[in-house]
Design an enzyme around this catalytic site. Structure first.
Site, PDB file in Angstrom:
ATOM      1  N   SER A 135      -4.838  -8.622   2.362  1.00 45.36           N
ATOM      2  CA  SER A 135      -3.666  -7.893   1.883  1.00 45.36           C
ATOM      3  C   SER A 135      -2.967  -8.761   0.845  1.00 45.36           C
ATOM      4  CB  SER A 135      -2.731  -7.623   3.065  1.00 45.36           C
ATOM      5  OG  SER A 135      -1.524  -7.075   2.601  1.00 45.36           O
ATOM      6  N   LYS A 161      -6.457  -4.912  -0.135  1.00 45.82           N
ATOM      7  CA  LYS A 161      -5.288  -4.030  -0.019  1.00 45.82           C
ATOM      8  C   LYS A 161      -4.188  -4.560  -0.922  1.00 45.82           C
ATOM      9  CE  LYS A 161      -1.813  -3.687   3.629  1.00 45.82           C
ATOM     10  NZ  LYS A 161      -1.608  -3.421   5.066  1.00 45.82           N
ATOM     11  N   LYS A 163      -0.184  -4.120  -2.279  1.00 49.66           N
ATOM     12  CA  LYS A 163       1.122  -3.519  -2.039  1.00 49.66           C
ATOM     13  C   LYS A 163       1.541  -2.814  -3.326  1.00 49.66           C
ATOM     14  CE  LYS A 163       1.990  -5.301   2.121  1.00 49.66           C
ATOM     15  NZ  LYS A 163       2.322  -4.539   3.327  1.00 49.66           N
ATOM     16  N   ASP A 188      -0.854  -0.057  -0.038  1.00 47.69           N
ATOM     17  CA  ASP A 188       0.154   0.081   1.024  1.00 47.69           C
ATOM     18  C   ASP A 188       1.520   0.154   0.360  1.00 47.69           C
ATOM     19  OD1 ASP A 188       1.741   0.001   3.258  1.00 47.69           O
ATOM     20  OD2 ASP A 188       1.206  -2.048   3.857  1.00 47.69           O
ATOM     21  N   GLU A 213      -1.671   3.638   2.474  1.00 47.17           N
ATOM     22  CA  GLU A 213      -1.004   3.346   3.739  1.00 47.17           C
ATOM     23  C   GLU A 213       0.490   3.601   3.620  1.00 47.17           C
ATOM     24  OE1 GLU A 213      -2.063  -0.550   5.159  1.00 47.17           O
ATOM     25  OE2 GLU A 213      -0.280  -0.689   6.417  1.00 47.17           O
ATOM     26  N   ASP A 238       1.129   3.496   9.324  1.00 41.88           N
ATOM     27  CA  ASP A 238       1.446   2.161   9.846  1.00 41.88           C
ATOM     28  C   ASP A 238       2.788   2.268  10.589  1.00 41.88           C
ATOM     29  OD1 ASP A 238       2.292  -0.468  10.221  1.00 41.88           O
ATOM     30  OD2 ASP A 238       1.956  -1.140   8.182  1.00 41.88           O
ATOM     31  N   LYS A 262      -1.032  -2.318  14.786  1.00 38.36           N
ATOM     32  CA  LYS A 262      -0.492  -3.670  14.962  1.00 38.36           C
ATOM     33  C   LYS A 262      -0.030  -3.758  16.412  1.00 38.36           C
ATOM     34  CE  LYS A 262       0.782  -3.959  10.120  1.00 38.36           C
ATOM     35  NZ  LYS A 262       1.859  -3.854   9.131  1.00 38.36           N
ATOM     36  N   GLY A 290      -1.769  -6.669  10.296  1.00 33.66           N
ATOM     37  CA  GLY A 290      -1.166  -7.920  10.714  1.00 33.66           C
ATOM     38  C   GLY A 290       0.270  -8.006  10.265  1.00 33.66           C
TER      39      GLY A 290
END
Ligand code: MG
Length: 372
Positions: A135, A161, A163, A188, A213, A238, A262, A290
């Site tokens: 990520s 991934k 952001k 995400d 996400e 998420d 998570k 995570g």
């Protein structure tokens, strides 16, 4: 078993680099480590909380209050034959999932150790090789982002991934895809979009993404169900799924086809197992996310990632991705590029680096079971 004592440590661990998402900027990690003692063994737990409420509503402060005043007394109340007993016992306390998860996952570790088994086998895991994705946070420049993606690909991460947030999305993805047309890529948004940005959200379909996400607000399952009708990129939930009952609502609404699990967010392993079963039974893809965990939380996530229903690579990177030095004796590392291997050590399979932990500890409290 009768829990004899609980040691609660508040720890401050420096990150190797600053992590930026649409909701937070993190340079050090303040969290709790717990040691739960019974019958000559010690179970370890790590909190998912930070000092802010930008991911979930809980913080280190609320967690500490719940653990001390409600959860430890319940843990001491009577004997525990299985961690499921404890998970059931704390149901009357509303939400506070991360506080529950801290103690519950330590009880699972302890339980596996007393059985003489690894945690991943104890919970029914079927895979001893865990595929790992990476990520990457928001970067100050596109060049820096391209450099990070390139380095992740070289290291063998199984998917990347990124952001994103409104204004830092389509152009950035266009540049990434130009350089890396084939890399398994997902994004995400940490809930930073609304349905009024449907134009942008639709155009995400152009980039062959594995999923987006949590595009919409943390509790907006209806919005996600609406969006799922409008875009072809799979939607991963998420923040929206904090329990198996949240997932049942999401399934009924058609709010997503992937879940980022998570353990800390859902209250512990017992609830994670319910979510895994629901996903498996409903054809929902699942992976383990995570919360920038240190070694204890990271080892726990890897154990959960061994379950059959976990179908995609997760965010369970090696320790060195986040920390110069981890709180465990042997840092978690790749066995081969992009793969972490689970061993047959007992429980979560890691030992604390007590000397370093001591150095990092801001406060330490010990609770002894009066009935012991
Ligand atoms: Mg997320």
């Amino acid at each position: 078993m009768i829990i004899e004592s609980v040691e609660l440590l508040k720890v401050s661990l420096p990150f190797k680099e600053t992590f930026v998402s649409s909701v937070s900027t993190e340079t050090t990690k303040e969290f709790f480590v717990v040691k739960v003692v019974a019958d000559g063994a010690v179970g370890y737990g790590e909190s998912g909380t930070t000092n802010n409420a930008f991911y979930v509503e809980e913080t280190n402060y609320s967690l500490s209050y719940q653990v001390e005043n409600f959860l430890i007394p319940l843990l001491f109340q009577e004997r525990i034959d299985s961690p499921l007993d404890f998970a059931q016992r704390v149901v009357p306390i509303r939400r506070n999932y991360m506080a529950k998860a801290l103690l519950e996952s330590a009880v699972w570790d302890l339980y596996a150790k007393l059985k003489g088994s690894s945690l991943w086998r104890t919970i029914g895991g079927v895979k001893d090789e865990i595929e790992v994705g990476v990520s990457i946070g928001l970067q100050s420049t596109v060049d820096l982002l391209l450099e990070k993606v390139s380095s992740a690909v070289e290291q063998g991460y199984r998917r990347v991934k990124l952001k994103i947030e409104p204004g830092k999305d389509l152009e950035l993805l266009r540049l990434i895809r130009r350089e890396f047309p084939k890399v398994p890529l997902m994004v995400d948004a940490n809930g930073s979009y609304s349905l009024s940005e449907m134009g942008t959200l639709r155009r995400l379909d152009d980039f062959d993404l594995l999923m987006i996400e949590q595009p919409l607000g943390p509790y907006d399952l209806i919005g996600h169900a609406t969006l799922a009708q409008e875009i072809s990129t799979p939607i991963c939930l998420d923040e929206a799924v904090c329990s198996s009952s949240d997932l049942e609502v999401a399934l009924a609404l058609g709010a997503g086809s992937v879940v980022n699990l998570k353990v800390a967010r859902v209250g512990g392993i017992s609830e994670a197992l319910k979510i895994e079963k629901l996903c498996r039974g409903n054809g929902i893809d699942l992976w383990c996310g995570g919360l920038y965990e240190a070694g204890v939380g990271r080892a726990l996530n890897l154990a959960v990632a061994s379950l059959e229903g976990v179908t995609l690579p997760g965010d369970t990177s090696p320790s060195s991705r986040y920390f110069e030095r981890d709180i465990i004796q042997t840092p978690l590392e790749f066995e081969s590029p992009g793969v972490i291997k689970l061993g047959d050590e007992m429980g979560i399979g890691v030992e604390l680096d007590e000397e370093y932990l001591d150095y990092l500890t801001l406060e330490k409290r010990i609770f002894v079971n009066p009935a012991w």
